[in-house]
Design a protein around this motif. Structure first.
Motif, mmCIF file in Angstrom:
data_model
loop_
_atom_site.group_PDB
_atom_site.id
_atom_site.type_symbol
_atom_site.label_atom_id
_atom_site.label_comp_id
_atom_site.label_asym_id
_atom_site.label_seq_id
_atom_site.Cartn_x
_atom_site.Cartn_y
_atom_site.Cartn_z
ATOM 1 N N HIS A 1 -1.159 0.439 3.398
ATOM 2 C CA HIS A 1 -1.440 -0.672 2.493
ATOM 3 C C HIS A 1 -0.602 -1.866 2.912
ATOM 4 O O HIS A 1 0.523 -1.696 3.391
ATOM 5 N N THR A 2 -1.117 -3.046 2.705
ATOM 6 C CA THR A 2 -0.319 -4.261 2.812
ATOM 7 C C THR A 2 -0.877 -5.289 1.846
ATOM 8 O O THR A 2 -2.083 -5.311 1.584
ATOM 9 N N THR A 3 0.013 -6.099 1.317
ATOM 10 C CA THR A 3 -0.441 -7.114 0.377
ATOM 11 C C THR A 3 -1.258 -8.167 1.123
ATOM 12 O O THR A 3 -1.072 -8.400 2.323
ATOM 13 N N ILE A 4 -2.164 -8.774 0.399
ATOM 14 C CA ILE A 4 -3.081 -9.752 0.986
ATOM 15 C C ILE A 4 -2.338 -10.952 1.564
ATOM 16 O O ILE A 4 -2.807 -11.577 2.506
ATOM 17 N N ASP A 5 -1.165 -11.252 1.040
ATOM 18 C CA ASP A 5 -0.426 -12.410 1.548
ATOM 19 C C ASP A 5 0.396 -12.121 2.806
ATOM 20 O O ASP A 5 0.989 -13.028 3.379
ATOM 21 N N ASN B 1 17.156 -7.024 3.479
ATOM 22 C CA ASN B 1 17.678 -8.125 2.677
ATOM 23 C C ASN B 1 17.496 -9.476 3.355
ATOM 24 O O ASN B 1 17.912 -10.499 2.816
ATOM 25 N N HIS B 2 16.858 -9.491 4.504
ATOM 26 C CA HIS B 2 16.540 -10.761 5.163
ATOM 27 C C HIS B 2 15.510 -11.476 4.281
ATOM 28 O O HIS B 2 14.520 -10.864 3.864
ATOM 29 N N PRO B 3 15.716 -12.760 3.977
ATOM 30 C CA PRO B 3 14.797 -13.459 3.058
ATOM 31 C C PRO B 3 13.327 -13.393 3.474
ATOM 32 O O PRO B 3 12.451 -13.206 2.614
ATOM 33 N N GLN B 4 13.028 -13.530 4.749
ATOM 34 C CA GLN B 4 11.633 -13.476 5.192
ATOM 35 C C GLN B 4 11.043 -12.086 4.970
ATOM 36 O O GLN B 4 9.903 -11.954 4.522
ATOM 37 N N VAL B 5 11.808 -11.052 5.254
ATOM 38 C CA VAL B 5 11.337 -9.679 5.043
ATOM 39 C C VAL B 5 11.145 -9.431 3.548
ATOM 40 O O VAL B 5 10.115 -8.883 3.133
ATOM 41 N N ARG B 6 12.107 -9.840 2.749
ATOM 42 C CA ARG B 6 11.986 -9.646 1.300
ATOM 43 C C ARG B 6 10.720 -10.303 0.771
ATOM 44 O O ARG B 6 10.029 -9.747 -0.087
ATOM 45 N N ASN B 7 10.397 -11.468 1.281
ATOM 46 C CA ASN B 7 9.189 -12.167 0.869
ATOM 47 C C ASN B 7 7.928 -11.449 1.353
ATOM 48 O O ASN B 7 6.956 -11.312 0.609
ATOM 49 N N GLN B 8 7.930 -10.973 2.590
ATOM 50 C CA GLN B 8 6.740 -10.315 3.148
ATOM 51 C C GLN B 8 6.428 -8.988 2.477
ATOM 52 O O GLN B 8 5.269 -8.649 2.284
ATOM 53 N N VAL B 9 7.465 -8.212 2.155
ATOM 54 C CA VAL B 9 7.215 -6.886 1.581
ATOM 55 C C VAL B 9 7.467 -6.822 0.080
ATOM 56 O O VAL B 9 7.359 -5.758 -0.522
ATOM 57 N N HIS B 10 7.811 -7.979 -0.515
ATOM 58 C CA HIS B 10 7.975 -8.066 -1.967
ATOM 59 C C HIS B 10 9.019 -7.077 -2.484
ATOM 60 O O HIS B 10 8.738 -6.252 -3.342
ATOM 61 N N ILE B 11 10.207 -7.189 -1.921
ATOM 62 C CA ILE B 11 11.313 -6.348 -2.362
ATOM 63 C C ILE B 11 12.438 -7.256 -2.836
ATOM 64 O O ILE B 11 12.660 -8.328 -2.270
ATOM 65 N N TRP C 1 -5.283 -3.869 -6.813
ATOM 66 C CA TRP C 1 -4.031 -4.449 -7.279
ATOM 67 C C TRP C 1 -2.934 -3.405 -7.201
ATOM 68 O O TRP C 1 -3.180 -2.212 -7.392
ATOM 69 N N CYS C 2 -1.713 -3.876 -6.938
ATOM 70 C CA CYS C 2 -0.564 -2.979 -6.921
ATOM 71 C C CYS C 2 0.633 -3.680 -7.553
ATOM 72 O O CYS C 2 0.670 -4.907 -7.656
ATOM 73 N N THR C 3 1.593 -2.895 -7.976
ATOM 74 C CA THR C 3 2.876 -3.418 -8.431
ATOM 75 C C THR C 3 3.871 -3.159 -7.327
ATOM 76 O O THR C 3 4.060 -2.013 -6.909
ATOM 77 N N THR C 4 4.489 -4.223 -6.820
ATOM 78 C CA THR C 4 5.442 -4.086 -5.723
ATOM 79 C C THR C 4 6.838 -3.811 -6.271
ATOM 80 O O THR C 4 7.084 -3.941 -7.474
ATOM 81 N N HIS D 1 2.850 -8.286 -9.295
ATOM 82 C CA HIS D 1 1.507 -7.693 -9.200
ATOM 83 C C HIS D 1 0.765 -8.460 -8.122
ATOM 84 O O HIS D 1 0.620 -9.686 -8.202
ATOM 85 N N HIS D 2 0.309 -7.730 -7.108
ATOM 86 C CA HIS D 2 -0.311 -8.353 -5.942
ATOM 87 C C HIS D 2 -1.577 -7.611 -5.549
ATOM 88 O O HIS D 2 -1.674 -6.389 -5.716
ATOM 89 N N MET D 3 -2.515 -8.357 -5.008
ATOM 90 C CA MET D 3 -3.696 -7.744 -4.418
ATOM 91 C C MET D 3 -3.267 -7.173 -3.066
ATOM 92 O O MET D 3 -2.457 -7.776 -2.353
ATOM 93 N N ARG D 4 -3.788 -6.000 -2.735
ATOM 94 C CA ARG D 4 -3.461 -5.400 -1.443
ATOM 95 C C ARG D 4 -4.718 -4.870 -0.776
ATOM 96 O O ARG D 4 -5.727 -4.598 -1.445
ATOM 97 N N TYR D 5 -4.633 -4.742 0.530
ATOM 98 C CA TYR D 5 -5.677 -4.113 1.331
ATOM 99 C C TYR D 5 -5.230 -2.717 1.726
ATOM 100 O O TYR D 5 -4.040 -2.475 1.939
#
Length: 165
Positions: A114-118, A20-30, A138-141, A146-150
């Protein structure tokens, strides 16, 4: 300096705070989660014989979460999250090396994730540790985006890395 221990119920408070840390939520799209969400997830994980969850510790304090899944002879890192204050401290590298030893002990031939491109910090860590990009889609987080992922891959056969075919 770092160690890895299986996730137990006592670690759920850390997991709730970490995810629930804002930076983590942003990085992993949760999205925002509740303690009940993590308790239910933990109960489901305990029943899954092809999944393992660990907490990464620095000294005696948890600093990250690692979730692994089996897919045939391939081991997938389905989640690797390090506390923002400890990113770039070597915790991610420690976890990747630990996963590779775990995989070898359990006769897995490779490790993928997998990880999102961002998520540039994660990408840098994976590339630095010998993982290679083998796919893009593409994936749905979990936050509904919807994000591009590697896809990253490391072959463990003969101790040499090879690109997945």
């Amino acid at each position: 300096m770092f160690s890895m221990l299986p996730l137990r119920t006592g670690g759920l408070v850390f997991l709730y705070r970490l995810m629930n840390h804002p930076q983590v939520r942003n990085q992993v799209h949760i999205g925002q989660t509740s303690p009940t969400f993590w308790w239910r997830a933990y109960q489901a994980w305990r029943r899954d014989t092809e999944e393992w969850n660990f907490l990464i510790y620095r000294h005696r304090s948890p600093v990250g979460w690692l979730k692994l899944n089996q897919a045939g002879r391939k081991l997938w890192i389905s989640m690797l999250v390090i506390s923002p204050a400890l990113q770039r401290s070597g915790a991610g590298t420690f976890a990747l090396h630990w996963v590779e030893r775990f995989a070898a002990r359990h006769s897995f031939l490779s490790v993928s994730l997998h990880t999102t491109i961002d998520n540039l910090p994660a990408q840098r860590c994976y590339l630095k540790n010998g993982y290679r990009i083998t796919g893009r889609d593409w994936c749905t987080t979990s936050d509904g985006g919807h994000h591009m992922r590697y896809t990253f891959h490391k072959d463990l056969q003969s101790g040499r890395e090879r690109t997945a075919k």
